[in-house]
Design a protein around this motif. Structure first.
Motif, PDB file in Angstrom:
ATOM      1  N   TYR A  91       5.007  -0.761  -3.997  1.00 11.99           N
ATOM      2  CA  TYR A  91       3.601  -0.581  -4.350  1.00 11.99           C
ATOM      3  C   TYR A  91       3.452   0.362  -5.540  1.00 11.99           C
ATOM      4  O   TYR A  91       2.611   0.149  -6.415  1.00 11.99           O
ATOM      5  CB  TYR A  91       2.834  -0.041  -3.146  1.00 11.99           C
ATOM      6  N   ALA A  92       4.297   1.388  -5.584  1.00 11.93           N
ATOM      7  CA  ALA A  92       4.251   2.323  -6.703  1.00 11.93           C
ATOM      8  C   ALA A  92       4.612   1.612  -8.006  1.00 11.93           C
ATOM      9  O   ALA A  92       4.025   1.881  -9.062  1.00 11.93           O
ATOM     10  CB  ALA A  92       5.199   3.493  -6.443  1.00 11.93           C
ATOM     11  N   GLN A  93       5.593   0.722  -7.932  1.00  8.31           N
ATOM     12  CA  GLN A  93       5.945  -0.069  -9.123  1.00  8.31           C
ATOM     13  C   GLN A  93       4.761  -0.912  -9.569  1.00  8.31           C
ATOM     14  O   GLN A  93       4.477  -1.028 -10.769  1.00  8.31           O
ATOM     15  CB  GLN A  93       7.137  -0.983  -8.823  1.00  8.31           C
ATOM     16  N   PRO A 127       5.960   1.426   0.154  1.00  7.31           N
ATOM     17  CA  PRO A 127       5.397   2.320  -0.858  1.00  7.31           C
ATOM     18  C   PRO A 127       6.115   2.288  -2.209  1.00  7.31           C
ATOM     19  O   PRO A 127       5.476   2.435  -3.248  1.00  7.31           O
ATOM     20  CB  PRO A 127       5.497   3.702  -0.204  1.00  7.31           C
ATOM     21  N   GLN A 128       7.449   2.111  -2.207  1.00  8.32           N
ATOM     22  CA  GLN A 128       8.165   2.097  -3.485  1.00  8.32           C
ATOM     23  C   GLN A 128       7.763   0.883  -4.319  1.00  8.32           C
ATOM     24  O   GLN A 128       7.521   0.986  -5.530  1.00  8.32           O
ATOM     25  CB  GLN A 128       9.673   2.093  -3.236  1.00  8.32           C
ATOM     26  N   SER A 175       0.855  -1.194   0.000  1.00 14.83           N
ATOM     27  CA  SER A 175       0.000   0.000   0.000  1.00 14.83           C
ATOM     28  C   SER A 175       0.887   1.238   0.000  1.00 14.83           C
ATOM     29  O   SER A 175       2.121   1.145   0.018  1.00 14.83           O
ATOM     30  CB  SER A 175      -0.917   0.012   1.228  1.00 14.83           C
ATOM     31  N   GLU A 176       0.264   2.381   0.013  1.00 14.87           N
ATOM     32  CA  GLU A 176       1.026   3.639   0.055  1.00 14.87           C
ATOM     33  C   GLU A 176       1.786   3.790   1.360  1.00 14.87           C
ATOM     34  O   GLU A 176       2.772   4.525   1.427  1.00 14.87           O
ATOM     35  CB  GLU A 176       0.078   4.817  -0.151  1.00 14.87           C
ATOM     36  N   ASP A 177       1.327   3.098   2.395  1.00 20.84           N
ATOM     37  CA  ASP A 177       1.983   3.175   3.697  1.00 20.84           C
ATOM     38  C   ASP A 177       2.830   1.942   3.995  1.00 20.84           C
ATOM     39  O   ASP A 177       3.559   1.931   4.990  1.00 20.84           O
ATOM     40  CB  ASP A 177       0.933   3.336   4.808  1.00 20.84           C
ATOM     41  N   GLN A 178       2.719   0.933   3.170  1.00 18.03           N
ATOM     42  CA  GLN A 178       3.434  -0.324   3.397  1.00 18.03           C
ATOM     43  C   GLN A 178       4.254  -0.661   2.153  1.00 18.03           C
ATOM     44  O   GLN A 178       3.701  -0.986   1.103  1.00 18.03           O
ATOM     45  CB  GLN A 178       2.440  -1.452   3.697  1.00 18.03           C
ATOM     46  N   LEU A 198       1.512  -0.363  -9.024  1.00 21.66           N
ATOM     47  CA  LEU A 198       0.477   0.487  -9.607  1.00 21.66           C
ATOM     48  C   LEU A 198       0.877   0.953 -11.004  1.00 21.66           C
ATOM     49  O   LEU A 198       0.031   1.055 -11.905  1.00 21.66           O
ATOM     50  CB  LEU A 198       0.216   1.688  -8.708  1.00 21.66           C
TER      51      LEU A 198
END
Length: 398
Positions: free
Chosen positions: A73-75, A70-71, A65-68, A77
């Protein structure tokens, strides 16, 4: 996104879907609907097993998630955006215990993407390589691979076809993984992790590795690929580097032998596949136990209907004789019935009846008098033939 779909997947997907639906219909109709009971039991078994997997995943894995993370997760998304997936499935990082891979699963309409920690750790020097694994698993979801197998399940065991369809899906998902990476080399190197491990993948000469495809040829190599749900890794890397590459032909004899080996791998995937396989075995057993007797009964009823129709002339002549002379003729000839009109029938003058012997028993055609008219009905002599009597002549039960 059609360019991300391996061409043979479309053909094999359509073929297996059409054949699968036909077999499901035949199983349901052939078992008089009893197969649906086994489908229900199989679905309950699937729910139990799959719910255990999802509960363990959510209770053990780390949800991105954005809080878990985050890097990472950004990949993830970013990969969803490149593939046109507007509602990203839940994504988890799971301790791989030495295994390097990823997988996708589905439960009650919700999809999940799981990447193993060893895979992510191996890609520390090439973070973009993780996108290949994200893209590959999202490809399974985007192409409906987690749902379509239910309809195709009855035919996925077919030799050559089932395994070929599975391999085609892998090529398609590799193309999705490639689309999530910055270059084809990054995607190929990410896949090299599965071959060389978490450290030596950096040193692999990708071109030479892809060329190994040419040396891994011959009867046994081709046979084992034909019965497998995964293409050789060397071929997958070769296609990632060059999607237009022409693979070497296979040994003709390998097809002959593979034709006699049912595909037993990845049927539906894990517990779901086992459940579907159990349903199929049970349904086939029910088919043998119910459909064959039902067909025999249907065939016998058709034969009896034919006898009833053939007796029409004889019944009419006997009825006219009885009404006009108020007595039962001693023989069919006395009633003017020719041999062709009574062929196959035996005549009983004591009750003016006709009968014919069948495999299930004796078919009797017996008259009754009602207000100056002769009415005809059919009877069996007990047993299975009574169930096969045609409705148009069967006497009403009192």
């Amino acid at each position: 996104m059609d360019k991300l779909v391996y061409p043979r997947e479309k053909t094999l997907g359509t073929l297996t879907l059409v054949l699968g639906i036909i077999v499901w219909i035949l199983l349901i109709v052939g078992t008089l609907g009893v197969a649906l009971i086994y489908v229900l039991f199989g679905f309950i078994g699937y729910l139990f097993a799959q719910s255990a997997l999802i509960a363990w995943l959510r209770g053990t894995g780390v949800k991105l998630s954005e809080d878990q993370l985050p890097q990472l997760y950004a990949q993830y998304l970013g990969c969803c955006e490149k593939l046109g997936i507007k509602e990203p499935p839940e994504a988890y990082l799971l301790q791989g215990d030495g295994m390097m891979n990823a997988f996708a699963t589905r439960f009650l309409g919700r999809e999940f993407v799981i990447v193993l920690s060893d895979t992510v750790d191996a890609m520390n020097d090439l973070p973009d390589g993780v996108n290949f694994y994200f893209g590959h698993e999202l490809g399974h979801i985007k192409q409906g691979h987690l749902t379509g197998h239910i309809w195709r399940a009855p035919v996925l065991w077919l030799p050559l076809i089932g395994a070929a369809y599975s391999r085609a899906k892998e090529y398609t998902c590799d193309m999705h993984g490639r689309a999530c990476c910055s270059t084809s080399e990054v995607a190929a190197r990410a896949m090299a992790v599965l071959a060389a491990g978490s450290d030596k993948w950096r040193l692999v000469n990708l071109v030479n590795y892809a060329r190994q495809t040419m040396s891994n040829r011959g009867f046994f190599a081709d046979l084992h690929e034909l019965i497998s749900g995964y293409p050789w890794l060397t071929k997958r890397v070769a296609r990632i580097l060059n999607p237009e590459i022409k693979m070497p032909g296979r040994n003709p004899f390998s097809y002959i032998f593979a034709f006699f080996i049912p595909y037993a791998g990845r049927l539906g995937g894990g517990a779901a596949g086992l459940g579907i396989l159990m349903v199929m075995v049970a349904a086939i057993g029910v088919l043998a136990a119910t459909a064959i007797p039902a067909y025999n009964e249907y065939k016998t009823r058709a034969d009896l209907t034919n006898y009833w129709t053939q007796s029409a002339a004889a019944r009419a002549a006997l009825g006219e004789y009885y009404i006009s002379k108020e007595e039962v003729p001693d023989t069919l000839e006395d009633a003017g019935i020719s041999a062709s009109q009574s062929a196959g029938f035996e005549y009983d003058s004591s009750r003016m009846s006709l009968s014919v012997d069948t495999k299930l028993g004796t078919f009797n055609i017996v008259p009754s008098e009602d207000e100056g008219k002769v009415l005809w009905h059919c009877y069996g002599d007990g047993g299975k033939i009574d169930k096969a009597l045609p409705k148009l002549c069967k006497a009403d039960e009192e």
